[in-house]
Scaffold this active site. Structure first.
Site, PDB file in Angstrom:
ATOM      1  N   HIS A 116       0.816  -1.224   0.000  1.00 20.25           N
ATOM      2  CA  HIS A 116       0.000   0.000   0.000  1.00 20.25           C
ATOM      3  C   HIS A 116       0.843   1.264   0.000  1.00 20.25           C
ATOM      4  CE1 HIS A 116      -4.027  -1.817   0.743  1.00 20.25           C
ATOM      5  NE2 HIS A 116      -3.247  -2.846   1.043  1.00 20.25           N
ATOM      6  N   ASP A 128       3.318   9.613  -0.445  1.00 25.48           N
ATOM      7  CA  ASP A 128       2.125   8.833  -0.103  1.00 25.48           C
ATOM      8  C   ASP A 128       1.936   7.775  -1.186  1.00 25.48           C
ATOM      9  OD1 ASP A 128      -0.137   8.189   1.365  1.00 25.48           O
ATOM     10  OD2 ASP A 128      -0.889  10.252   1.417  1.00 25.48           O
TER      11      ASP A 128
HETATM   12  C1  GDG Z   1      -2.172   3.723   3.302  1.00 27.40           C
HETATM   13  C2  GDG Z   1      -1.174   4.476   2.412  1.00 27.40           C
HETATM   14  C3  GDG Z   1      -2.858   4.435   0.549  1.00 27.40           C
HETATM   15  C4  GDG Z   1      -9.140   8.861   8.039  1.00 27.40           C
HETATM   16  N1  GDG Z   1      -9.582   9.415   9.179  1.00 27.40           N
HETATM   17  C5  GDG Z   1     -10.823   8.937   9.374  1.00 27.40           C
HETATM   18  C6  GDG Z   1     -11.140   8.072   8.325  1.00 27.40           C
HETATM   19  N2  GDG Z   1     -10.101   8.057   7.518  1.00 27.40           N
HETATM   20  C7  GDG Z   1     -10.029   7.302   6.276  1.00 27.40           C
HETATM   21  C8  GDG Z   1     -10.021   8.193   5.056  1.00 27.40           C
HETATM   22  C9  GDG Z   1      -9.336   7.310   4.045  1.00 27.40           C
HETATM   23  C10 GDG Z   1      -8.374   6.528   4.905  1.00 27.40           C
HETATM   24  O1  GDG Z   1      -8.811   6.606   6.230  1.00 27.40           O
HETATM   25  C11 GDG Z   1      -6.959   7.070   4.838  1.00 27.40           C
HETATM   26  O2  GDG Z   1      -6.375   6.613   3.685  1.00 27.40           O
HETATM   27  P1  GDG Z   1      -5.144   7.312   3.007  1.00 27.40           P
HETATM   28  O3  GDG Z   1      -4.998   6.742   1.648  1.00 27.40           O
HETATM   29  O4  GDG Z   1      -5.372   8.764   3.002  1.00 27.40           O
HETATM   30  O5  GDG Z   1      -3.851   7.042   3.924  1.00 27.40           O
HETATM   31  P2  GDG Z   1      -3.169   5.867   4.845  1.00 27.40           P
HETATM   32  O6  GDG Z   1      -3.962   5.574   6.051  1.00 27.40           O
HETATM   33  O7  GDG Z   1      -1.785   6.356   5.089  1.00 27.40           O
HETATM   34  O8  GDG Z   1      -3.147   4.554   3.938  1.00 27.40           O
HETATM   35  C12 GDG Z   1      -1.920   5.319   1.391  1.00 27.40           C
HETATM   36  C13 GDG Z   1      -3.725   3.584   1.449  1.00 27.40           C
HETATM   37  O9  GDG Z   1      -2.958   2.868   2.415  1.00 27.40           O
HETATM   38  C14 GDG Z   1      -4.559   2.592   0.655  1.00 27.40           C
HETATM   39  O10 GDG Z   1      -3.744   1.732  -0.088  1.00 27.40           O
HETATM   40  O11 GDG Z   1      -3.679   5.276  -0.226  1.00 27.40           O
HETATM   41  O12 GDG Z   1      -1.002   5.965   0.532  1.00 27.40           O
HETATM   42  O13 GDG Z   1      -0.314   5.296   3.201  1.00 27.40           O
HETATM   43  O14 GDG Z   1     -10.228   6.416   3.475  1.00 27.40           O
HETATM   44  O15 GDG Z   1     -11.320   8.554   4.713  1.00 27.40           O
HETATM   45  N3  GDG Z   1     -12.327   7.453   8.221  1.00 27.40           N
HETATM   46  C15 GDG Z   1     -13.235   7.657   9.200  1.00 27.40           C
HETATM   47  N4  GDG Z   1     -12.973   8.464  10.252  1.00 27.40           N
HETATM   48  C16 GDG Z   1     -11.803   9.122  10.381  1.00 27.40           C
HETATM   49  O16 GDG Z   1     -11.603   9.875  11.323  1.00 27.40           O
HETATM   50  N5  GDG Z   1     -14.416   7.044   9.123  1.00 27.40           N
END
Ligand code: GDG
Length: 763
Positions: free
Chosen positions: A169, A383
């Site tokens: 990821h 990222d």
């Molecule tokens: C890794 C990689 C890659 C966040 N806060 C809350 C919440 N979230 C959800 C967001 C989004 C997810 O969490 C975060 O995803 P990201 O992609 O932004 O980042 P990472 O956690 O670092 O994820 C990344 C990912 O894996 C997938 O392969 O994209 O690059 O680092 O969906 O909406 N959801 C809720 N409450 C929150 O407070 N419900």
């Protein structure tokens, strides 16, 4: 979401990740329950497992706690126990103190400790053993992320019957950074235990293939790495390819339509004092996410008076993350001090220009925030993908709102109409924020429309179909041997033709006229590390000869090699039509009904073509001739620059990029391959050459076999009467697939036998 039932071909799916996708919540009355936990992995994968059902192996989140397997919906959760020391050394230590910073371009200093590595190995082994116990025969096991990179090879040892997929990821680092890791070879070998390794971006997949070649000396060809045979194992192929992850677009869009969510968005704006501009950031509180840089830009804009604290509010949701790791504690302290300073300097009673929220929210509240925000700042320093950016676009059916997006997020590859920024460039970031805050409605609409198109075109179902499709192709190619043992896909002499192909080949064999066309490397000739060593499989050669001698049958070979390069392999192709250099060269097309002939190499170069090619060749010789490891290959209609042997990968990339600039300036057509750029005076591809061949021969269906990306140009031209067969794994437009060149030869032998009665054995 589209139906996903077919994606595993009825096999059990076993998900494996460090954390189970659930958190335990304790109610007021003391009772406990499980709810799905937030985070990128869960958001993306949840809709898939909801439909498919699965066993999920992972840690439940509390140290030293033994929990029996339990079920939620269609998931059976199998907890792996971790001790406090495991958490400290394997998770906080090696995973988050070594791998995480190393894989994110060394934004923070990775630490290398042998006791962390020892524990990483032990815990990976525990996971592998647990999966080996849980997985049904023939199951598909999908291992997630950097914490478990040794599991694929360990699991293959324990359970050779399983089909093993791995998805990373986060980014895979460039080879020159990965080289720092004292255990680099072991990690690569661990990953190569998988059948399919998925990455977020092309650059990640390329970096991994280069790294694998460098540290384990396995040859990579295109997307495929060939793991050589050992004394007790036949050779295997591993697909290492990008599969950019996405979100369940329709689910987000549906929440965003709900009246109470729209009302809540309105309410949020009101609670914030109805600012002219509401800016939003949503990130895990992680140093890769660029929160400090973002706050710096914002505070300078307020200080310079370029934005007015009375008509803008910036809401930063910073979800708590890895709070026991020192770098994260420090980050939290720094961010909180900065937040206090900004509000202290620029706020007023009842009005704060910065709202900082250090907690998790419900999905509905997140969507309401997306709907309330005029500008979303997604400015990570690095990222893998970033799903927040995609979620914002999915929610904005009103086509309003501006996305400011870092070039260093994987999402920037797809979301080209965001305002792209380099987050290290504080002046550039400030300029983008000001521009976003003042963007005219018409421009917002144009950009948002394009962002929405991009996320709708590649939603999570599309991602899963591509990834699991590739995994399933591998699973299909595995089979039980005569004495009940599992055999690997490549097995000389034991090739077997799938039933669906058998039926269609029988129909083709009965047609009065037929064209049998095929690629060479990887299709007729197994892949080898030195191109001149490639040899057509005897069975394929014999079958094609029998076919080309039979009435009403045209045999055509379509290769990217030059005809001279093909001749080096010793191939005998009398009576065949042969197209070289991706269609720029064509010989043997003189047997057609209308007598149309290609003649040697489609005529000569025109004067202008010869001049341009001569000029470019001289420039390349001057500029690249002295560079160690660069090889220039002259072709009749162009020139290829090979950089495979250049010792430094970054330098190789730069040299190739420089060659592309020169070639493009000469009006050449450029074709990208792995570590090679081909420049041609004529635009041609295998698809158009097949069309020319078809036009020249009596009408009839085509059987085409190919393994490479350039063969997709042919698959795309095929009609319902034709049969396209992809050889090996990878995305394809072909309707059928076989695992390897041996099976491709078996298909040709079957066709030859049905058409002529001549039996062609496997030896
Ligand atoms: C890794 C990689 C890659 C966040 N806060 C809350 C919440 N979230 C959800 C967001 C989004 C997810 O969490 C975060 O995803 P990201 O992609 O932004 O980042 P990472 O956690 O670092 O994820 C990344 C990912 O894996 C997938 O392969 O994209 O690059 O680092 O969906 O909406 N959801 C809720 N409450 C929150 O407070 N419900």
């Amino acid at each position: 979401m589209t139906d996903m039932q077919d994606m595993t071909g009825g096999r059990e799916l076993v998900m494996v990740s460090n954390r189970l996708p659930v958190d335990r919540v304790v109610a007021d009355d003391g009772s406990t329950a499980w709810r799905t936990s937030p985070g990128g992995l869960v958001t993306a994968v949840e809709p898939i497992v909801e439909q498919l059902g699965c066993v999920w192996v992972g840690w439940a989140g509390n140290a030293d706690e033994r929990i029996d397997p339990f079920e939620i919906g269609s998931m059976r959760l199998a907890p792996v126990e971790l001790s406090g020391e495991d958490v400290e050394l394997y998770y906080e230590g090696f995973s988050n103190g070594t791998l995480w910073p190393l894989y994110h371009d060394v934004i923070a200093q990775p630490q290398y400790h042998r006791e962390w590595w020892d524990r990483y190995q032990q815990v990976n082994r525990r996971f592998a053993e647990r999966v080996a116990q849980e997985a049904a025969d023939d199951a598909i096991v999908w291992v997630h992320d950097y914490q478990l990179q040794l599991v694929p090879a360990m699991l293959r040892e324990l359970r050779p019957d399983l089909t093993i997929a791995f998805f990373l990821h986060i980014p895979f680092p460039p080879s020159r950074l990965f080289a720092q890791l004292p255990w680099r070879k072991r990690i690569v070998e661990g990953l190569l235990g998988a059948d399919v390794i998925g990455f977020q971006q092309v650059t990640d997949a390329v970096a991994f293939r280069t790294t694998a070649e460098r540290f384990t000396r396995v040859p990579a060809l295109g997307n495929t790495i060939v793991v050589p045979a050992t004394a007790d194992r036949s050779s295997r192929t591993v697909l290492a390819q990008e599969f950019p992850i996405s979100i369940d677009v329709e689910a987000f869009a549906a929440v965003a339509e709900r009246p109470e969510v729209l009302r809540r968005a309105q309410e949020i704006r009101e609670e914030l004092g109805n600012p002219r501009t509401l800016m939003l950031g949503v990130d895990r509180l992680d140093y890769t996410k660029g929160i400090r840089h973002r706050l710096k830009a914002y505070s300078e804009l307020l200080a310079d008076g370029e934005i007015d604290a009375s008509d803008i509010v910036f809401v930063q949701v910073a979800t708590p993350s890895r709070e026991r790791v020192e770098a994260y504690r420090q980050l939290r302290d720094e961010v909180e001090v900065t937040v206090g300073r900004i509000n202290g300097e620029h706020g007023a009673i009842g009005r704060a220009p910065l709202v900082y929220l250090h907690r998790a929210y419900t999905r509905d509240e997140m969507v309401a925030l997306y709907l309330a925000a005029d500008v979303l700042l997604v400015t990570p320093l690095r990222d893998g993908m970033n799903l927040v950016a995609k979620e914002y676009a999915a929610c904005r059916a009103d086509e309003r709102g501006v996305l400011v997006l870092s070039e260093f997020a994987g999402a920037a590859d797809e979301l080209r109409d965001a305002l792209l920024v380099n987050p290290h460039d504080i002046e550039g970031l400030k300029a983008a924020i000001v521009r976003a805050a003042h963007m005219p409605g018409e421009e917002q609409r144009r950009r948002m429309r394009s962002l929405r198109r991009a996320v709708y075109d590649n939603d999570v179902a599309h991602w899963a179909a591509g990834y699991l499709g590739a995994v399933q192709a591998v699973a299909e190619s595995r089979r039980v041997g005569p004495s009940g043992e599992w055999t690997e896909p490549i097995q000389v002499g034991a090739a077997f033709v799938p039933r669906s192909i058998d039926d269609r080949v029988r129909r083709l064999a009965a047609r009065p006229s037929l064209i049998v066309a095929t690629d060479f490397d990887g299709t007729l000739a197994p892949i080898v590390s030195r191109p001149q060593d490639a040899r057509i499989l005897p069975r394929a050669a014999q079958a094609l000869d029998v076919l080309s001698a039979s009435p009403g049958t045209g045999v055509a070979l379509l290769t990217g090699r030059s005809l001279a390069g093909l001749a080096e392999t010793g191939l005998r192709s009398d009576g065949w039509i042969v197209s070289g250099s991706h269609g720029s060269e064509l010989v043997g097309l003189d047997r057609g009904a209308d007598g149309a002939g290609g003649g040697p190499a489609e005529g000569e170069l025109s004067e202008d073509e010869a001049q341009r090619l001569g000029r470019l060749t001289r420039r390349f010789e001057r500029m690249l001739g002295g560079e160690a490891g660069v090889r220039l290959e002259r072709k009749p209609f162009g020139i290829a620059v090979h950089a495979r042997e250049v010792p430094d990968r970054q330098q190789a990339d730069e040299l190739l990029a420089a060659a592309v600039v020169l070639g493009t300036a000469e009006g050449m057509h450029v074709r990208e391959g792995k570590e090679v750029r081909e420049f041609s005076v004529r635009a041609s591809d295998k698809g158009s050459v097949l069309r020319r061949i078809r036009d020249a021969l009596p009408p009839g269906p085509v059987l085409f076999l190919g393994d490479d990306v350039t063969d997709e140009d042919v698959f795309a031209t095929l009609g319902p009467d034709d049969l396209g067969i992809k050889v090996g794994a990878g995305e394809t437009a072909a309707s059928e697939r076989v695992p390897d060149a041996e099976t491709a030869a078996a298909v040709l032998a079957l066709l030859a036998e049905l058409r002529t009665g001549i039996v062609i054995g496997s030896e």
